[in-house]
Design a protein around this motif. Sequence first.
Motif, PDB file in Angstrom:
ATOM      1  N   LEU A 132       0.907  -1.426  -0.014  1.00 28.45           N
ATOM      2  CA  LEU A 132       0.090  -0.003   0.154  1.00 28.45           C
ATOM      3  C   LEU A 132       0.854   1.179   0.153  1.00 28.45           C
ATOM      4  CD1 LEU A 132      -3.058   1.106   0.287  1.00 28.45           C
ATOM      5  CD2 LEU A 132      -2.561   1.365   2.630  1.00 28.45           C
ATOM      6  N   ILE A 133       2.029   1.233   0.781  1.00 25.85           N
ATOM      7  CA  ILE A 133       2.749   2.337   0.830  1.00 25.85           C
ATOM      8  C   ILE A 133       3.467   2.608  -0.447  1.00 25.85           C
ATOM      9  CG2 ILE A 133       4.840   3.316   2.081  1.00 25.85           C
ATOM     10  CD1 ILE A 133       3.892   1.915   4.579  1.00 25.85           C
ATOM     11  N   ARG A 134       4.066   1.481  -0.975  1.00 27.46           N
ATOM     12  CA  ARG A 134       5.012   1.583  -2.085  1.00 27.46           C
ATOM     13  C   ARG A 134       4.550   1.945  -3.272  1.00 27.46           C
ATOM     14  NH1 ARG A 134      10.102  -2.416  -1.747  1.00 27.46           N
ATOM     15  NH2 ARG A 134       8.656  -3.916  -2.489  1.00 27.46           N
ATOM     16  N   ALA A 135       3.319   1.588  -3.520  1.00 29.21           N
ATOM     17  CA  ALA A 135       2.595   1.508  -4.943  1.00 29.21           C
ATOM     18  C   ALA A 135       1.397   2.625  -4.817  1.00 29.21           C
ATOM     19  CB  ALA A 135       1.948   0.329  -5.257  1.00 29.21           C
ATOM     20  N   GLY A 136       1.108   3.191  -3.616  1.00 30.32           N
ATOM     21  CA  GLY A 136      -0.032   3.930  -3.441  1.00 30.32           C
ATOM     22  C   GLY A 136      -1.306   3.150  -3.503  1.00 30.32           C
TER      23      GLY A 136
END
Length: 482
Positions: free
Chosen positions: A99-103
């Motif tokens: 979730l954080i790295r891909a948005g």
Amino acid sequence: MAAIAAWMPAQRWFAGKGHAPVLRRIGAWELPVAEPGVRALSLLVMDDGAEPPVLYQVPVVERADGGSADEHLIGVLDDGTHLIDGPHDPAFTGALLDLIRAGGRAVAHGATAMGHPSALRAGDSDAPAGATARVPASVLGGEQSNTSIVYRPVGEAPVICKVFRQLHHGDNPDVTLQTALGVAGSPHIPPVVGDVLGEWDDVGRAEGRARGHLAFAQEFLPGVEDAWRVALLAAANGQDFADEARALGAAVAEVHLGLRGAFEHAPASDELIAAVTGAWRRRLAIAVAEVPELEPQRAAIEAFYERAEAGAWPDLQRVHGDLHLGQVILAPDRGWFLLDFEGEPMRPMAERRSPDLPVRDVAGMLRSFDYVAGATELLHPEQAAEARAWTASARQAFVDGYVAASGMDLTVYRDLLAAFELDKAVYEAIYETRNRPHWAPIPLRAIAHLIEAGPLEASTDAAGAPQAGGTAPDATAADAPA
């Protein structure tokens, strides 16, 4: 909620020691998981048993078969579903990093969560969704307020993701300050990976919703100890720390300059000065009531406060807010890094997001150096004189490095800096008397020495320019109570 309510009091991040939580679910957000029979959620639960009520974030993984993480079992539901502490389960840890790295946005169940990769790293990861479920992850031990997950992907720099346990409306300064410093190219914070921003119901707000940070990820620097442990070892071995302290002073100054450029700053108002000095006096009154040894020094301490109140005050700006040796690390070939910009945990979040005084950070670090000497003396009484000399050298070098890099003549604010040091030591005296009475002599001695020696004296460098330092008192520094 019953299983979570029974489990929460044993967790280090639970702030309601002494009462049983009375939980009310505010909402939840769910992460996509490919594994059959598994759900990964983060619950937002209000503890109405606290005064005032406290909102917690509780990541959980529901497993139909219990899986292999039963050592982190929260409880078993009526239908046999095993509820696992999320940061210890790969289903949650992998989906969170995705979730954080891909948005993107998590599935909302009364609360929303949006991942934001760092602007400097957006697009770095070409891995398909769910791929990071295979990245080895573990929970960092020893934390009090939050839960940090360390990821060690093959062929990439390790990542540490802090999951905020107590939630507040508004941006978390740990995220906003370090993100701004990262954008500005500061070499003194670990590179930012990204964050998760959430929204949830809040009947206390006019719009009915609150918004705040849920998680924050940065590069992790493995095998590096914080400066408190490094300094303790150096003092015990009689190893000179002046070069490291001078570089640390310069690093703190450069961070202050970066924050001044990234956020608003303004002159100190009469209202601000009254609020700060009022807080000093309230803390002193509490200390005198709980620590009788301070009563004979009360008038002298108050005299320091009066001089500071009438003296010069620098502009307000964003600062670290809870700076001590436990909040910095020295990485080989990369220099000093400052960590944990959330501010002093006991201060309301609204205050921690407000502009503050740079000398608060300077005083916090100076107090911390004194705790190195105090701790060394407790363990090795025969090294008392050497520990005092070590602290005096480290303090002076830190101040010299700060002044040289910041351009701020600390002698202009000598009374204010002394007052902040005294206030910090008064706080420490309260803390140690309540929790570790055998450590109380460290701040009590610091208070006596500071009163006797007075504030920083002016000295001059080779060119005759005023510098801070001179006869700086040798009784200062504390991270142990933090």
